[in-house]
Design a protein around this motif. Sequence first.
Motif, mmCIF file in Angstrom:
data_model
loop_
_atom_site.group_PDB
_atom_site.id
_atom_site.type_symbol
_atom_site.label_atom_id
_atom_site.label_comp_id
_atom_site.label_asym_id
_atom_site.label_seq_id
_atom_site.Cartn_x
_atom_site.Cartn_y
_atom_site.Cartn_z
ATOM 1 N N GLY A 230 0.840 -1.188 0.000
ATOM 2 C CA GLY A 230 0.000 0.000 0.000
ATOM 3 C C GLY A 230 0.873 1.234 0.000
ATOM 4 N N HIS A 231 0.659 2.124 0.982
ATOM 5 C CA HIS A 231 1.473 3.310 1.253
ATOM 6 C C HIS A 231 1.223 4.429 0.241
ATOM 7 N N ASP A 232 1.403 4.172 -1.043
ATOM 8 C CA ASP A 232 0.970 5.137 -2.046
ATOM 9 C C ASP A 232 -0.533 4.976 -2.247
ATOM 10 N N HIS A 233 -1.283 6.070 -2.121
ATOM 11 C CA HIS A 233 -2.742 6.003 -2.127
ATOM 12 C C HIS A 233 -3.251 5.989 -3.568
ATOM 13 N N ASP A 234 -2.998 4.893 -4.232
ATOM 14 C CA ASP A 234 -3.419 4.678 -5.609
ATOM 15 C C ASP A 234 -3.456 3.179 -5.847
ATOM 16 N N TYR A 235 -3.879 2.807 -7.034
ATOM 17 C CA TYR A 235 -3.772 1.408 -7.471
ATOM 18 C C TYR A 235 -2.766 1.341 -8.603
ATOM 19 N N GLU A 236 -1.866 0.381 -8.512
ATOM 20 C CA GLU A 236 -0.910 0.191 -9.592
ATOM 21 C C GLU A 236 -0.531 -1.287 -9.700
ATOM 22 N N ARG A 237 -0.529 -1.759 -10.927
ATOM 23 C CA ARG A 237 0.040 -3.083 -11.217
ATOM 24 C C ARG A 237 1.331 -2.854 -11.987
ATOM 25 N N LEU A 238 2.417 -3.357 -11.430
ATOM 26 C CA LEU A 238 3.718 -3.206 -12.055
ATOM 27 C C LEU A 238 3.981 -4.349 -13.023
ATOM 28 N N ARG A 239 4.836 -4.121 -13.976
ATOM 29 C CA ARG A 239 5.291 -5.221 -14.826
ATOM 30 C C ARG A 239 6.096 -6.190 -13.970
ATOM 31 N N PRO A 240 5.970 -7.494 -14.218
ATOM 32 C CA PRO A 240 6.700 -8.466 -13.392
ATOM 33 C C PRO A 240 8.205 -8.183 -13.366
ATOM 34 N N ARG A 241 8.767 -8.304 -12.196
ATOM 35 C CA ARG A 241 10.210 -8.155 -12.014
ATOM 36 C C ARG A 241 10.730 -9.357 -11.236
ATOM 37 N N ASP A 242 11.798 -9.962 -11.722
ATOM 38 C CA ASP A 242 12.398 -11.143 -11.073
ATOM 39 C C ASP A 242 11.382 -12.262 -10.907
ATOM 40 N N GLY A 243 10.416 -12.333 -11.822
ATOM 41 C CA GLY A 243 9.397 -13.377 -11.743
ATOM 42 C C GLY A 243 8.247 -13.074 -10.810
ATOM 43 N N ILE A 244 8.242 -11.892 -10.195
ATOM 44 C CA ILE A 244 7.201 -11.522 -9.232
ATOM 45 C C ILE A 244 6.288 -10.458 -9.827
ATOM 46 N N GLN A 245 4.985 -10.693 -9.701
ATOM 47 C CA GLN A 245 3.984 -9.695 -10.077
ATOM 48 C C GLN A 245 3.628 -8.895 -8.832
ATOM 49 N N SER A 246 3.854 -7.578 -8.856
ATOM 50 C CA SER A 246 3.554 -6.771 -7.679
ATOM 51 C C SER A 246 2.439 -5.779 -7.959
ATOM 52 N N PHE A 247 1.708 -5.484 -6.904
ATOM 53 C CA PHE A 247 0.586 -4.551 -6.941
ATOM 54 C C PHE A 247 0.737 -3.551 -5.790
ATOM 55 N N VAL A 248 0.329 -2.322 -6.022
ATOM 56 C CA VAL A 248 0.138 -1.328 -4.963
ATOM 57 C C VAL A 248 -1.366 -1.088 -4.857
ATOM 58 N N VAL A 249 -1.900 -1.255 -3.638
ATOM 59 C CA VAL A 249 -3.343 -1.088 -3.437
ATOM 60 C C VAL A 249 -3.554 -0.212 -2.202
ATOM 61 N N GLY A 250 -3.327 1.092 -2.378
ATOM 62 C CA GLY A 250 -3.500 2.030 -1.283
ATOM 63 C C GLY A 250 -4.821 2.767 -1.360
ATOM 64 N N THR A 251 -5.840 2.082 -1.855
ATOM 65 C CA THR A 251 -7.141 2.694 -2.151
ATOM 66 C C THR A 251 -8.237 2.265 -1.172
ATOM 67 N N GLY A 252 -7.835 1.991 0.085
ATOM 68 C CA GLY A 252 -8.790 1.459 1.047
ATOM 69 C C GLY A 252 -9.745 2.452 1.657
ATOM 70 N N GLY A 253 -9.506 3.777 1.476
ATOM 71 C CA GLY A 253 -10.475 4.725 1.986
ATOM 72 C C GLY A 253 -9.941 6.038 2.509
ATOM 73 N N ARG A 254 -8.654 6.135 2.828
ATOM 74 C CA ARG A 254 -8.131 7.337 3.494
ATOM 75 C C ARG A 254 -8.123 8.558 2.577
ATOM 76 N N SER B 51 5.355 0.481 -15.003
ATOM 77 C CA SER B 51 3.936 0.441 -14.663
ATOM 78 C C SER B 51 3.138 -0.201 -15.793
ATOM 79 N N ALA B 52 2.340 -1.208 -15.447
ATOM 80 C CA ALA B 52 1.471 -1.845 -16.434
ATOM 81 C C ALA B 52 0.070 -1.262 -16.414
ATOM 82 N N SER B 53 -0.368 -0.781 -15.247
ATOM 83 C CA SER B 53 -1.706 -0.221 -15.110
ATOM 84 C C SER B 53 -1.735 0.612 -13.840
ATOM 85 N N ALA B 54 -2.345 1.797 -13.887
ATOM 86 C CA ALA B 54 -2.347 2.665 -12.710
ATOM 87 C C ALA B 54 -3.623 3.498 -12.673
ATOM 88 N N TRP B 55 -4.042 3.844 -11.442
ATOM 89 C CA TRP B 55 -5.317 4.555 -11.260
ATOM 90 C C TRP B 55 -5.305 5.268 -9.914
#
Length: 279
Positions: free
Chosen positions: A201-225, A237-241
């Motif tokens: 989380g931490h960044d208050h947005d949604y982002e799907r990153l391109r896989p790095r080192d075989g890992i798919q990572s997501f940022v999901v800081g959109t819980g309400g704050r 960045s593969a997708s961001a909002w």
Amino acid sequence: MRAVLGLIVVAALATAATPAQHDPIVVAAGDIACNRGPAPSGCRQAATARLVRSLRPSAVLALGDLQYETGSLAEFRRWYAPTWGRFRRITHPVPGNHEYYGGAAAGYKAYFGVTRTWSSFDLGAWHIVGLDSECEDVGGCDAGSAQERWLRTDLAKTRKQCILAFWHRPRISNGLHGGDSRTQALWTDLVAAGADVVLAGHDHDYERLRPRDGIQSFVVGTGGRSLYPLRPFRSDSASAWNGGFGVLRLGLHSGWYEWRFVSVPGGRVFKDAGRADCS
């Protein structure tokens, strides 16, 4: 006979790619509850909690900064408990920086009844690990730290094919705070173990990153704050909002997973969905 064998192979492949009836559904988000009152000027934890309930998850991964501003027990009871607290029985939390603003994450630990801020569990075909990215507060996240040693031991024990990890500060992000290299040793351990997904989380947005080192990572800081700006140029960045609140829904299957960002009803809608195999 050859035609019959071909049909058998096709049927087997179709079965492997079809979700089993009781495969677990995980919902994840961070940066959730605060005391600024109702929308539109306040927090949206009630709206995202209703969304979580509608998705009927098997588990909820709470990605840190669960209660603003200082994560005190009184704040947790007043704002988090009536909303996301409804899912406490199936919630697996990690703390964020705001949990430590009140001192040693005392309110967080008391509310969730924990003494240690990292843990793991198995869910269906998956091994899931929650870690604490507030490195200075837990004796470091570098190689040889208590948390990193625990992680290596934990990963060595699992026999699950698929691995998901989650913490608060993203290793990679194109949001306001950006990526945090202090978790690199934890990331390296996960790469060595063949991990598949990392959530933050931490960044208050949604982002799907391109896989790095075989890992798919997501940022999901959109819980309400609140919502933060994204960088104009987004590397990896593969997708961001950042236009609305919502949660990430993950279907965890044997050998593969599917993801879908789900927006809070009644506002702007963003769609990002897909599927991938485990390593």
